[in-house]
Write an enzyme that holds these catalytic residues in place. Structure first.
Site, mmCIF file in Angstrom:
data_model
loop_
_atom_site.group_PDB
_atom_site.id
_atom_site.type_symbol
_atom_site.label_atom_id
_atom_site.label_comp_id
_atom_site.label_asym_id
_atom_site.label_seq_id
_atom_site.Cartn_x
_atom_site.Cartn_y
_atom_site.Cartn_z
ATOM 1 N N GLU A 7 -2.632 1.352 4.516
ATOM 2 C CA GLU A 7 -3.202 2.472 3.929
ATOM 3 C C GLU A 7 -3.225 4.033 4.341
ATOM 4 O O GLU A 7 -3.432 4.554 3.434
ATOM 5 C CB GLU A 7 -5.002 1.693 3.797
ATOM 6 C CG GLU A 7 -5.364 0.883 3.087
ATOM 7 C CD GLU A 7 -5.290 -0.482 3.971
ATOM 8 O OE1 GLU A 7 -4.905 -0.243 4.859
ATOM 9 O OE2 GLU A 7 -5.858 -1.613 3.904
ATOM 10 N N ARG A 31 1.125 -1.756 0.395
ATOM 11 C CA ARG A 31 0.078 -0.108 -0.031
ATOM 12 C C ARG A 31 0.923 1.182 0.070
ATOM 13 O O ARG A 31 0.673 2.034 -0.757
ATOM 14 C CB ARG A 31 -0.833 0.232 1.361
ATOM 15 C CG ARG A 31 -1.565 -0.864 1.117
ATOM 16 C CD ARG A 31 -1.693 -1.983 0.390
ATOM 17 N NE ARG A 31 -3.537 -2.886 0.573
ATOM 18 C CZ ARG A 31 -4.191 -3.930 0.775
ATOM 19 N NH1 ARG A 31 -3.102 -3.819 2.192
ATOM 20 N NH2 ARG A 31 -5.647 -4.478 1.382
ATOM 21 N N GLU A 81 -9.435 -12.439 2.157
ATOM 22 C CA GLU A 81 -10.802 -11.594 1.144
ATOM 23 C C GLU A 81 -10.193 -12.035 -0.357
ATOM 24 O O GLU A 81 -10.164 -11.255 -1.216
ATOM 25 C CB GLU A 81 -10.605 -10.163 1.499
ATOM 26 C CG GLU A 81 -10.295 -9.422 2.822
ATOM 27 C CD GLU A 81 -9.648 -8.671 3.473
ATOM 28 O OE1 GLU A 81 -10.705 -7.698 4.201
ATOM 29 O OE2 GLU A 81 -8.730 -7.849 3.140
ATOM 30 N N TRP A 111 -7.006 -14.240 11.849
ATOM 31 C CA TRP A 111 -7.206 -13.012 12.120
ATOM 32 C C TRP A 111 -8.768 -12.711 12.445
ATOM 33 O O TRP A 111 -8.578 -11.529 13.275
ATOM 34 C CB TRP A 111 -6.717 -12.461 10.984
ATOM 35 C CG TRP A 111 -7.194 -11.767 9.570
ATOM 36 C CD1 TRP A 111 -6.769 -13.306 8.765
ATOM 37 C CD2 TRP A 111 -7.756 -10.989 9.275
ATOM 38 N NE1 TRP A 111 -8.213 -12.464 8.159
ATOM 39 C CE2 TRP A 111 -8.627 -11.807 8.250
ATOM 40 C CE3 TRP A 111 -8.656 -9.404 9.965
ATOM 41 C CZ2 TRP A 111 -9.301 -10.768 6.753
ATOM 42 C CZ3 TRP A 111 -9.657 -8.765 8.599
ATOM 43 C CH2 TRP A 111 -9.899 -9.630 7.582
ATOM 44 N N TYR A 141 -3.647 -5.907 15.158
ATOM 45 C CA TYR A 141 -3.291 -5.184 14.222
ATOM 46 C C TYR A 141 -3.467 -3.659 14.030
ATOM 47 O O TYR A 141 -4.294 -2.383 14.977
ATOM 48 C CB TYR A 141 -4.498 -5.418 13.539
ATOM 49 C CG TYR A 141 -5.312 -6.327 11.878
ATOM 50 C CD1 TYR A 141 -4.444 -6.834 12.602
ATOM 51 C CD2 TYR A 141 -5.819 -5.902 11.313
ATOM 52 C CE1 TYR A 141 -4.490 -8.763 11.630
ATOM 53 C CE2 TYR A 141 -6.285 -7.254 9.856
ATOM 54 C CZ TYR A 141 -5.506 -8.081 10.779
ATOM 55 O OH TYR A 141 -5.545 -9.402 10.234
ATOM 56 N N LEU A 142 -1.854 -3.357 14.067
ATOM 57 C CA LEU A 142 -1.745 -2.129 14.472
ATOM 58 C C LEU A 142 -2.306 -1.047 14.273
ATOM 59 O O LEU A 142 -1.950 0.025 13.795
ATOM 60 C CB LEU A 142 -0.006 -1.864 14.835
ATOM 61 C CG LEU A 142 0.201 -2.519 16.093
ATOM 62 C CD1 LEU A 142 1.547 -2.634 16.883
ATOM 63 C CD2 LEU A 142 -0.009 -2.806 17.077
ATOM 64 N N ASP A 198 -0.298 -6.538 -3.739
ATOM 65 C CA ASP A 198 -1.606 -6.261 -3.069
ATOM 66 C C ASP A 198 -2.307 -5.618 -4.466
ATOM 67 O O ASP A 198 -1.070 -5.413 -5.081
ATOM 68 C CB ASP A 198 -1.578 -5.289 -1.872
ATOM 69 C CG ASP A 198 -2.975 -5.707 -0.894
ATOM 70 O OD1 ASP A 198 -3.834 -6.237 -1.828
ATOM 71 O OD2 ASP A 198 -2.861 -6.814 -0.127
ATOM 72 N N HIS A 254 -6.334 -10.315 -4.035
ATOM 73 C CA HIS A 254 -5.790 -8.460 -3.471
ATOM 74 C C HIS A 254 -4.284 -9.242 -4.632
ATOM 75 O O HIS A 254 -3.144 -8.648 -4.577
ATOM 76 C CB HIS A 254 -5.221 -9.910 -2.326
ATOM 77 C CG HIS A 254 -5.882 -8.730 -0.960
ATOM 78 N ND1 HIS A 254 -6.410 -7.288 -1.408
ATOM 79 C CD2 HIS A 254 -6.357 -9.386 -0.575
ATOM 80 C CE1 HIS A 254 -7.115 -7.592 -0.175
ATOM 81 N NE2 HIS A 254 -7.276 -8.737 0.944
#
Ligand code: ACM
Length: 509
Positions: free
Chosen positions: A456, A150, A313, A378, A403-404, A179, A249
């Site tokens: 992102e 990203r 996803e 996750w 998830y930071l 990705d 992705h």
């Protein structure tokens, strides 16, 4: 502990540590005795201490600082170490050199925080307290994922990122290289992956795709850079696990090579939005040839036993609409086109296994990945154990604790992060990747835990560090040392924060 003893604030907390009166002082005359095989630990100690201390740490057969490998120390495993410090000697022992590398990080943390500085610190006495330490990690996998797809980051930053992982005794750097929005690894047979797939026209501002920044974003590593990263990490006892996403992705790959998609005539751009993209690889043989060729080059560059192939996803709409994919599903005896997902991953997983590597994938239920996959669960805290019960090795990646990219607080001044939640320092600290309720046979499959930073909303190293620290300290502490009270952890963090500040980590306050 009597108050006259120096306070140590080790992160992660050692398994057993007795701090004693007195101290050992490193100075320009301090010599190192290094047993066979321990040289990499001596090199690391010198490399890490040189900028601030200028200590030569010259080798000598009678040196008071001893770095020793001893294969009889089987109880220490491959990462454990023992450290005995008296007023006139310092002995670091381990069964494997990796254990010595972990012990070197403890020595750094026992020294004054100035020892971590990037420039000479005159006038500081380089003392460490006398101590007896035995230290063995609770979990064998303590990882951190950085998404450079990203937002690309230069090699120089990846090296620093690895240095900070090593300080916290983390052992896996998971590099998310591809990705929808960018492909960052060169593949000689497919040059357009980086030439076309490595550039996007602009980026979405916010999650909705209704506003764009109008600024092109691009970047790709050279093979030499990736090799340098692997070497740098190995010298710190860290394995670099690459991730090449499939079968979803993959929009950047399809922008470069449209024939790999479900509509070969279609031209796609490298995606400029965030979120889940509908486009996926097709399921014709050319796609598998492509994946194998790419992964062969990946295996040439990355010696990691584990290779991540994504799997998350992945909308199955295109396969449902594609006559070719529907036919393929029927020929393969699958119950519907959606089952092509598991079939696809199984083919690639089998290929990797035959090459002696272990496939890793994201799991959205904990039960959907083929046998033989190591699973990053996750979505739900129960999924890690669901997968472990089925016999998968598991990396606990529960998003609300690892998830930071989520903001650290609900404060309106918090910089924008992944929408939809807050992951506070206490959430990371309080999450036990290996719940006590896990039956022993299931528990052995939980390899560990991992921090994840999707980028992102984090374009720069400064933003990455703001999101990563101090939360990564809590994850590293839990993974190495197991649960601790908040009081214990936060009091050690007070001392540790001085180290982060000397290292100029742009941490969250
Ligand atoms: C994921 O968060 N898509 C693995």
């Amino acid at each position: 502990m009597p108050s006259s003893l120096p306070r140590t604030s080790l992160i992660p907390r050692p398994t057993k540590a007795r701090i004693k009166p007195g101290h050992f002082t490193f100075d320009a005359d301090t010599r190192l005795r290094i047993t066979d095989g321990a040289e990499p630990a001596a090199d690391l100690l010198r490399t890490l201490l040189a900028p601030a201390t200028g200590l030569p740490l010259t080798p000598a057969a009678d040196g008071p600082v001893v770095l020793a490998l001893d294969t009889a120390l089987t109880g220490l495993g491959n990462e454990g170490y023992g450290l005995t410090i008296g007023p006139h000697s310092l002995l670091l022992r381990a069964r494997d050199v990796t254990g010595l590398l972990r012990g070197v990080q403890t020595i750094r943390q026992l020294l004054p925080a100035e020892s971590l500085a990037a420039s000479p610190q005159p006038g500081v006495r380089w003392t460490v307290p006398c101590a007896d330490i035995t230290d063995i990690p609770r979990l064998p996998w303590r990882g951190a994922m950085l998404d450079v797809a990203r937002h690309f980051q230069p090699l120089s930053y990846l090296l620093r990122y690895v240095d900070l992982l090593a300080l916290h005794k983390m052992n896996v750097f998971h590099l998310h290289l591809t990705d929808d929005q960018g492909w960052r690894m060169p593949v000689s047979a497919y040059p357009k992956l980086t030439e076309i797939g490595g550039r996007r026209r602009q980026s979405s501002i916010g999650p909705n795709g209704d506003r764009y920044d109008g600024t092109p974003h691009s970047g790709a590593y050279t093979r030499a850079e990736l090799a340098r990263l692997v070497d740098h990490a190995a010298a710190r006892g860290i394995s670099v696990m690459p991730e090449i996403e499939m079968p979803g992705h993959v929009r950047a790959a399809l922008a470069a090579y449209p024939h790999l998609g479900n509509q070969p005539e279609r031209t796609l751009d490298v995606w400029t939005r965030w979120g889940v993209c509908e486009t996926t690889f097709g399921v014709h043989e050319e796609v598998f040839d492509f994946c194998r060729t790419v992964l062969e080059e990946v295996m040439d560059v990355f010696p990691s036993p584990y290779l991540h192939i994504g799997g998350d996803e992945c909308p199955t709409t295109e396969w449902e609409q594609s006559p070719a994919a529907r036919t393929r599903a029927r020929i393969e005896g699958l119950r519907n086109p959606a089952a092509l997902h598991g079939w696809f991953l199984d083919r690639i997983g089998t290929f990797l296994t035959r090459q002696g590597r272990r496939p890793v994938g994201w799991a959205e239920t904990g039960t959907e990945l083929p046998d033989g996959f190591t699973v990053m669960a996750w979505r739900d805290p129960a999924h890690a154990l669901n997968a472990a019960r089925r016999g998968h090795d598991v990396i606990n990646s529960y998003y609300r604790a690892t998830y930071l990219d989520y903001p650290q607080s609900a404060d309106p001044d918090e910089p924008p992060g992944q929408p939809g939640g807050v992951v506070g320092l206490r959430d990371v600290h309080g999450h036990d990747p290996l719940p006590e309720t896990a039956p022993p046979r299931t528990a052995t499959h939980v390899l560990g835990t991992q921090a994840h930073l999707w980028t992102e909303y984090a374009a720069t190293p400064a933003r990455i560090e703001y999101l990563t620290y101090p939360r990564l300290c809590a994850l590293a502490d839990g993974g190495w040392s197991g649960p601790s009270t908040w009081t214990d952890f936060s009091s050690r963090m007070e001392g540790h924060t001085a180290r982060l500040d000397v290292l100029k980590v742009n941490r969250h306050p």
